[in-house]
Design a protein around this motif. Structure first.
Motif, PDB file in Angstrom:
ATOM      1  N   THR A 192     -10.037   8.179  -9.294  1.00 15.87           N
ATOM      2  CA  THR A 192     -11.422   7.832  -8.980  1.00 15.87           C
ATOM      3  C   THR A 192     -12.299   9.040  -9.276  1.00 15.87           C
ATOM      4  O   THR A 192     -12.222  10.048  -8.590  1.00 15.87           O
ATOM      5  CB  THR A 192     -11.572   7.438  -7.506  1.00 15.87           C
ATOM      6  N   LEU A 239       1.795   2.607  -3.340  1.00 14.25           N
ATOM      7  CA  LEU A 239       0.734   3.063  -4.247  1.00 14.25           C
ATOM      8  C   LEU A 239       0.677   4.591  -4.240  1.00 14.25           C
ATOM      9  O   LEU A 239      -0.335   5.187  -3.926  1.00 14.25           O
ATOM     10  CB  LEU A 239      -0.613   2.479  -3.819  1.00 14.25           C
ATOM     11  N   VAL A 269      -8.231   6.044  -0.954  1.00 20.03           N
ATOM     12  CA  VAL A 269      -8.408   4.659  -1.362  1.00 20.03           C
ATOM     13  C   VAL A 269      -7.363   3.775  -0.689  1.00 20.03           C
ATOM     14  O   VAL A 269      -7.670   2.671  -0.231  1.00 20.03           O
ATOM     15  CB  VAL A 269      -8.337   4.537  -2.898  1.00 20.03           C
ATOM     16  N   VAL A 270      -6.143   4.262  -0.618  1.00 17.62           N
ATOM     17  CA  VAL A 270      -5.090   3.489   0.037  1.00 17.62           C
ATOM     18  C   VAL A 270      -5.457   3.261   1.504  1.00 17.62           C
ATOM     19  O   VAL A 270      -5.322   2.143   2.028  1.00 17.62           O
ATOM     20  CB  VAL A 270      -3.732   4.218  -0.082  1.00 17.62           C
ATOM     21  N   ASN A 307      -1.224   4.157 -11.423  1.00 19.71           N
ATOM     22  CA  ASN A 307      -1.943   5.376 -11.063  1.00 19.71           C
ATOM     23  C   ASN A 307      -3.434   5.116 -11.127  1.00 19.71           C
ATOM     24  O   ASN A 307      -3.914   4.468 -12.066  1.00 19.71           O
ATOM     25  CB  ASN A 307      -1.588   6.521 -12.026  1.00 19.71           C
ATOM     26  N   LEU A 308      -4.120   5.623 -10.142  1.00 17.53           N
ATOM     27  CA  LEU A 308      -5.567   5.424 -10.080  1.00 17.53           C
ATOM     28  C   LEU A 308      -6.254   6.771  -9.966  1.00 17.53           C
ATOM     29  O   LEU A 308      -5.852   7.617  -9.171  1.00 17.53           O
ATOM     30  CB  LEU A 308      -5.916   4.570  -8.854  1.00 17.53           C
ATOM     31  N   LEU A 356     -10.617  -3.487  -6.500  1.00 15.39           N
ATOM     32  CA  LEU A 356      -9.201  -3.133  -6.540  1.00 15.39           C
ATOM     33  C   LEU A 356      -8.371  -4.057  -5.665  1.00 15.39           C
ATOM     34  O   LEU A 356      -7.241  -4.408  -6.011  1.00 15.39           O
ATOM     35  CB  LEU A 356      -9.020  -1.669  -6.117  1.00 15.39           C
ATOM     36  N   ALA A 381     -13.332   0.996  -4.417  1.00 16.27           N
ATOM     37  CA  ALA A 381     -12.101   1.302  -3.696  1.00 16.27           C
ATOM     38  C   ALA A 381     -11.527   0.093  -2.979  1.00 16.27           C
ATOM     39  O   ALA A 381     -10.320  -0.068  -2.902  1.00 16.27           O
ATOM     40  CB  ALA A 381     -12.347   2.428  -2.701  1.00 16.27           C
ATOM     41  N   CYS A 440       0.845  -1.213   0.000  1.00 12.45           N
ATOM     42  CA  CYS A 440       0.000   0.000   0.000  1.00 12.45           C
ATOM     43  C   CYS A 440       0.873   1.253   0.000  1.00 12.45           C
ATOM     44  O   CYS A 440       0.526   2.264  -0.614  1.00 12.45           O
ATOM     45  CB  CYS A 440      -0.913   0.021   1.224  1.00 12.45           C
ATOM     46  N   TRP A 444      -2.028   6.517  -6.212  1.00  8.78           N
ATOM     47  CA  TRP A 444      -3.439   6.314  -5.869  1.00  8.78           C
ATOM     48  C   TRP A 444      -3.904   7.426  -4.942  1.00  8.78           C
ATOM     49  O   TRP A 444      -3.107   7.959  -4.166  1.00  8.78           O
ATOM     50  CB  TRP A 444      -3.611   4.977  -5.137  1.00  8.78           C
TER      51      TRP A 444
END
Length: 818
Positions: free
Chosen positions: A564, A210, A217-218, A561-562, A537, A533, A207, A213
RNA sequence: GCGAGAGUGGCGGAACUGGCAGACGCGCUGGACUUAGGAUCCAGUGGGCAACCGUAGGGGUUCGACUCCCCUCUCUCGCACCA
């Protein structure tokens, strides 16, 4: 020929056909070029797309088109999350086969997506309900089974007694079945699980990597995995051989335990309680949040730290699935235990004092924070953190406990008593037990001879041709598994399937790791709703790691890369059929065209924020495009004689021309940086509107001016082309340029030409704006100060007061403190 | 309860590392062109007669705060008996 009026209906289909005929968006692996994998979450083929899709896919398309113009080898695929309940419900209601219903929907929705002008490589399209796709669900399942990552166990599930089937959590609304409204019960059933907990530690650790992100979300992922450090301790049940093993994160409160609770399904519960009826009462309320109830077993157990006798209760709020299914209760320092103790008259003993607190008022609630130990034998006086460590060690030394790391994350139950999903490839033989379907017999295909009644459990169980099989091991009669897989399995690796291409999805044999997967993966930019999320994922991160550990791919993290995107809001609520506030994309495209639809949804808000729908705003977007159209139309004759070449290094431009060229370069810079910085398309589009406004006010007086106008228009069309590709293509070709915009290179700006040669210097006195002055750009601070101090208005406002201090900010302002 | 985020004109939203608050769009007002305009074009548009006041409210740091710090309020979204 350019017509006078902007009519998207006349140009959009033309360019869509042109792109398709020339396969402009088909992508091949090319190791010599840098790749960019741009992916939007694939839709469920529900029938028609909605505005949420339009927004999601418009965002993705801008990124894909922009990256192409920046020279990347862009993979931009699309497909269908095609298994799911609505298809089966349609079958129950209307008698259409789920397959027919699904494929008809796919066909219609694919047409809708193409009408939006989205630049997909359709050669890579997948539909998860196709056996060529779901055979690999089965193949992955078998590999996991071999590794012990897929297993069968008995577990509690949401069961609707009326429909006689398991319901997913999201299908339980207010504890009732979403379809028939009957109360859902917890029922123990044999289910297949995937061992996502095997990767719990890695999924959590990773995590932190990330970085592309959203933090939100993380954090949600971390919380969902829910790692905690604690102690498992054994409480011997008095007068028996039984031991209650509890889990606690608060070993420092061990001396404050005044009772012990078992979860109703705990094996010892039924052993210690003789009265079945009483136990059933507690069990009936197991997992219900409203009320805490308990049942004294009549038994006592021994606190391992001090030998104290503690009563044993069965408590409905203790979860069997977490920890050991049993807890020690410390009412003074846990609110739940506190309420329970008050209700049943159990003593409350404080063992933690808040640091620095002297007086101790009567407790009205539990003190849950750390502090200093009291009433805790040899540990009194220690800090909580140290006591946790020392008490845990004592328990370990005495053989009465073990330090233990726990996770909230549980294994993923994938069995569904549904038809429209992937059959779980397992056979039950009375002689051999559970027998996996051999690879050579894959795929296990869904049978056609099934009736959809909506009653009676797994529809597959009704197909005798499906159920009755020969055991692959002993050749005797055997029975096929009739449950299908959760559809989240399908979406856990579809992004990997895209990399291989239609008809080429296979993972057995060949060179490993697969060269195409290693080229394309991971996804550089993933875009979708925040509602996934955790579930989708997390499952995808899990699956990608499983696939990595099979050697098929090198990397375990699927999405670098995310993004949302926010919801589409209308009249203060999320657009939805049930609220009756939907805007139909078909209507919008018919009336305004897809460029306008795209432009508005990109302009009204930055992608990650909610978008407030506005019919008037859509018209504004249309007006903007119309203005560009008529700008070209009005000047077409002169423009076709003009040339944009040379404009960017030209001396000899008129002042107005130079100013417009400057604005164009500033716009290139702003649009580029806005896209690069968090995809802020709304401000990028605003900058383009400014440029168009200036062009509209620009009156070309000679050929040089006309060259400038042509340059600025070409620039505008290129910058606009990722957002509104059809009108950009049309006007680009009207200016007799070849080839189309999507094959062009993204414009670059010159800092020199973008720079203003004059700035408006703001003069502040004591922080208030008192005057403004046009001065040449780039003057040093000292000169700015001098200019400000000598200004006529400065003297006026100073009124003879002494200047204490002067602050100058280059290129901006001077503040005089008096 | 815990966690995350957000409060800026009539509305959607701008404002990069503190430096002219309100870009751009919508709406509104006035005008032009029109038989007509809910089409198009032009001009204006935070509040106040003014000095001034304005970024949820109250403090603070700073020459200067939408931006940084502290407190309060409101809203949204996650997770909610995880011991």
């Amino acid at each position: 020929m350019v017509e006078e009026r902007y009519d998207p209906k006349k140009i959009e289909p033309k360019w869509q056909a042109h792109w398709a005929e020339n396969n402009l968006f088909r992508t091949e692996k090319d190791a010599s070029r840098k790749k960019f994998y741009c992916l939007e979450m694939f839709p469920y083929p529900s029938g028609r797309i909605h505005m949420g899709h339009v927004r999601n896919y418009a965002i993705g398309d801008v990124i894909a088109r922009y990256k192409r113009m920046r020279g990347f080898n862009v993979l931009h695929p699309m497909g269908w999350d095609a298994f799911g309940l609505p298809a089966e419900n349609a079958a129950i209601k209307h008698g259409v086969h789920p397959s027919q219903w699904t494929y008809e929907n796919i066909s219609y929705m694919k047409g809708q997506l193409n009408k939006l002008g989205l630049s997909y490589d359709w050669d890579r399209e997948v539909a998860t309900c196709n056996p060529e796709y779901y055979t690999w669900n089965q193949w992955f399942f078998l590999r996991m089974y071999e590794k012990g990552l897929a297993y069968r166990k008995s577990s509690y599930v949401n069961w609707c007694p009326s429909c006689a089937t398991v319901l997913a959590n999201e299908q339980v609304i207010d504890l009732k079945c979403w379809r028939c409204d009957s109360v859902v019960v917890q029922k123990q059933l044999d289910q297949w699980f995937l061992k996502i907990t095997h990767y719990a530690e890695e999924l959590l650790q990773a995590c932190d990597e990330l970085t592309g992100w959203p933090e939100k979300v993380v954090t949600m992922q971390k919380n969902w995995i829910g790692k905690s450090y604690g102690l498992e301790a054994d409480f011997a049940v008095e007068g028996t051989e039984d031991v209650i093993r509890i889990y606690t994160t608060r070993a420092d409160t061990l001396f404050g335990a005044t009772f012990v609770c078992l979860s109703p399904p705990h094996p010892l519960s039924s052993k210690l309680v003789a009265d079945r009826a009483e136990l059933a009462k507690v069990t009936a309320l197991y997992g219900k949040a409203e009320e805490k109830i308990g049942l004294f077993t009549g038994c006592y157990c021994i606190n391992p730290v001090n030998g104290e006798r503690l009563p044993v209760y069965i408590a409905n709020f203790v979860l069997m699935e977490y920890g050991t299914g049993a807890i020690m209760s410390v009412p003074a320092h846990d609110q739940r235990d506190f309420e329970f103790a008050q209700k049943y008259g159990i003593p409350i003993r404080k063992v933690i004092a808040p640091e620095g607190e002297t007086s101790r008022p009567e407790a009205v609630e539990a003190y849950e924070d750390d502090g200093i130990l009291i009433n805790s034998g040899p540990y009194s006086g220690l800090k909580s953190s140290e006591a946790r460590e020392r008490i845990s060690e004592e328990m370990e030394t005495k053989g009465k406990g073990t330090k233990k790391v726990n996770f909230k994350l549980r294994d993923w139950g994938i069995s569904r008593q549904r038809y429209w999903g992937t059959p779980i490839p397992v056979i039950y033989c009375s002689a051999c037990g559970i027998v996996p379907v051999p690879d050579k017999d894959l795929p296990v295909i869904l049978p056609q001879d099934v009736r959809f009644t909506g009653k009676g459990g797994s529809p597959l169980a009704e197909s005798s041709s499906f159920v009755s099989v020969v055991c692959p091991q002993c050749g005797g009669p055997a029975r096929r598994e009739t449950d299908t897989m959760d559809t989240f399995v399908d979406s856990s690796w579809y992004f990997i399937a895209y990399c291989l291409g239609k008809g080429k999805v296979r993972f057995d044999g060949g060179r490993l790791p697969h060269p195409d997967l290693d080229y394309w993966m991971p996804v550089d930019q993933y875009i979708g709703g925040v509602e996934h999320a955790v579930l989708h994922l997390l499952y995808s991160r899990f699956f990608t790691r499983v696939i990595r550990d099979l050697g098929i791919i090198s990397q375990g993290e699927p999405f670098t890369n995310l993004l949302t995107q926010g919801m589409v809001i209308k009249d203060g609520a999320k657009m939805s059929k049930s609220k009756g506030n939907v805007v139909d994309p078909d209507y919008l495209i018919n009336r305004y065209g897809s460029d306008t639809s795209r432009l508005f949804s990109l302009f009204a808000a930055p992608p990650e924020k909610d978008l407030d729908w506005s019919d008037k705003g859509v018209e504004g977007a249309f007006r903007f495009l119309s203005r560009i159209w008529s700008l070209v139309y009005r000047n077409l004759g002169a423009l076709s004689q003009a040339s944009s070449r040379g404009v960017s290094d030209a001396a000899g431009l008129s002042d107005e021309g130079r100013a417009l060229v400057r604005k164009a370069h500033q716009t290139i810079k702003k649009v580029t940086l806005d896209i690069e910085r968090e995809y802020h398309f709304n401000t990028a589009i605003a900058a383009l509107m400014e440029l168009v406004n200036e062009m509209n006010g620009f009156m070309p007086k000679d050929a040089g001016d006309m060259n400038v106008l042509r340059f600025c228009l070409e620039t505008t069309l290129l910058l606009l082309s990722p957002f509104t590709p059809h009108i950009a293509e049309e006007l680009w070709s009207a200016l007799e340029n070849r080839p189309g915009t999507s094959a062009q290179v993204w414009p670059s700006w010159s800092e020199g030409l973008a720079r203003e040669d004059e700035i408006e210097l703001v003069i502040q006195i004591n922080g208030k704006v008192r005057a403004k002055l046009m001065v040449p750009a780039g003057l040093p601070e000292e000169e700015l100060k001098a200019l400000a101090l000598n200004d006529r208005k400065t003297a006026e406002f100073l009124g003879g007061k002494a200047v204490k201090k002067v602050i100058a900010v280059q290129g901006r302002l001077v503040n005089i403190v008096a």
